[in-house]
Design a protein around this motif. Structure first.
Motif, short mmCIF file in Angstrom:
data_model
loop_
_atom_site.label_atom_id
_atom_site.label_comp_id
_atom_site.label_asym_id
_atom_site.label_seq_id
_atom_site.Cartn_x
_atom_site.Cartn_y
_atom_site.Cartn_z
N LYS A 78 2.60 -10.98 7.59
CA LYS A 78 1.30 -11.57 7.27
C LYS A 78 0.17 -10.63 7.67
CE LYS A 78 2.11 -15.60 9.25
NZ LYS A 78 1.93 -16.95 9.77
N GLU A 79 0.31 -9.98 8.82
CA GLU A 79 -0.73 -9.04 9.27
C GLU A 79 -0.85 -7.85 8.32
OE1 GLU A 79 -3.85 -7.44 11.04
OE2 GLU A 79 -3.04 -9.44 11.43
N VAL A 80 0.25 -7.36 7.81
CA VAL A 80 0.22 -6.26 6.83
C VAL A 80 -0.55 -6.70 5.59
CG1 VAL A 80 1.63 -4.84 5.28
CG2 VAL A 80 2.31 -5.14 7.68
N ARG B 171 -2.83 -8.97 5.42
CA ARG B 171 -4.25 -9.08 5.79
C ARG B 171 -4.92 -7.71 5.79
NH1 ARG B 171 -2.35 -12.72 10.06
NH2 ARG B 171 -2.56 -14.81 9.25
N ARG B 172 -4.19 -6.70 6.27
CA ARG B 172 -4.74 -5.33 6.33
C ARG B 172 -4.87 -4.71 4.96
NH1 ARG B 172 -1.07 -2.15 10.14
NH2 ARG B 172 -2.25 -0.44 9.27
N TYR B 173 -4.03 -5.11 4.01
CA TYR B 173 -4.02 -4.54 2.66
C TYR B 173 -4.16 -5.65 1.63
CZ TYR B 173 -2.28 -0.55 5.25
OH TYR B 173 -2.14 0.47 6.15
N PRO B 174 -5.34 -6.26 1.53
CA PRO B 174 -5.51 -7.41 0.64
C PRO B 174 -5.24 -7.09 -0.83
CG PRO B 174 -7.63 -6.70 1.51
CD PRO B 174 -6.56 -5.92 2.23
N GLN C 221 -1.79 -8.15 -2.00
CA GLN C 221 -1.39 -9.56 -2.01
C GLN C 221 -1.02 -10.07 -3.38
OE1 GLN C 221 -4.28 -11.96 0.05
NE2 GLN C 221 -4.20 -10.67 1.87
#
Length: 120
Positions: free
Chosen positions: A44-46, A48-51, A54
């Motif tokens: 999930k954090e990855v 968030r860092r690379y929207p 998604q």
């Protein structure tokens, strides 16, 4: 907002809602994995860092393949789109010779687990 409602509706179809109809977040939380929590939090954090990723990628489970006892050393999934459906067949690795695009890699990107037939 319509996209969030559509997403929630899809998840509800799979029994992933807790009965509330307040939207996407509740739907997602209702079917979150209960094992490997630290791993899923890191993923999930990855995202968030690379929207921008998604809409291109998703975390995929191999539950169905494991249930079918697919041996990825010998077999590979090959998918095609047909009449609005994605059809996946597991074929002997050595027999798959057509042009193909990899859809699903193993954890370290050393082997493709699932191919899509390339357009001709």
């Amino acid at each position: 907002m319509a996209t969030a409602r559509a997403h929630a509706a899809v998840l509800a179809d799979f029994g992933c809602m807790d009965g509330s109809s307040s939207g996407k977040q509740e739907a997602v939380m209702g079917c979150m994995p209960t094992e490997d929590v630290e791993f899923h939090d890191a993923i999930k954090e990855v995202f968030r860092r690379y929207p921008e990723a998604q809409g291109k990628y998703a975390l995929s489970s191999l539950d169905l393949e494991n249930e079918m006892k697919i041996n990825f050393d010998e077999k590979v999934g090959v998918s095609r789109i047909e009449d609005g459906r994605i059809i996946t067949e597991f074929k002997d690795r050595k027999s798959v010779t057509r042009m193909r695009l990899c859809l699903k890699w193993n954890f370290d990107y050393s082997e493709c687990l699932h191919w899509k037939e390339a357009p001709e």
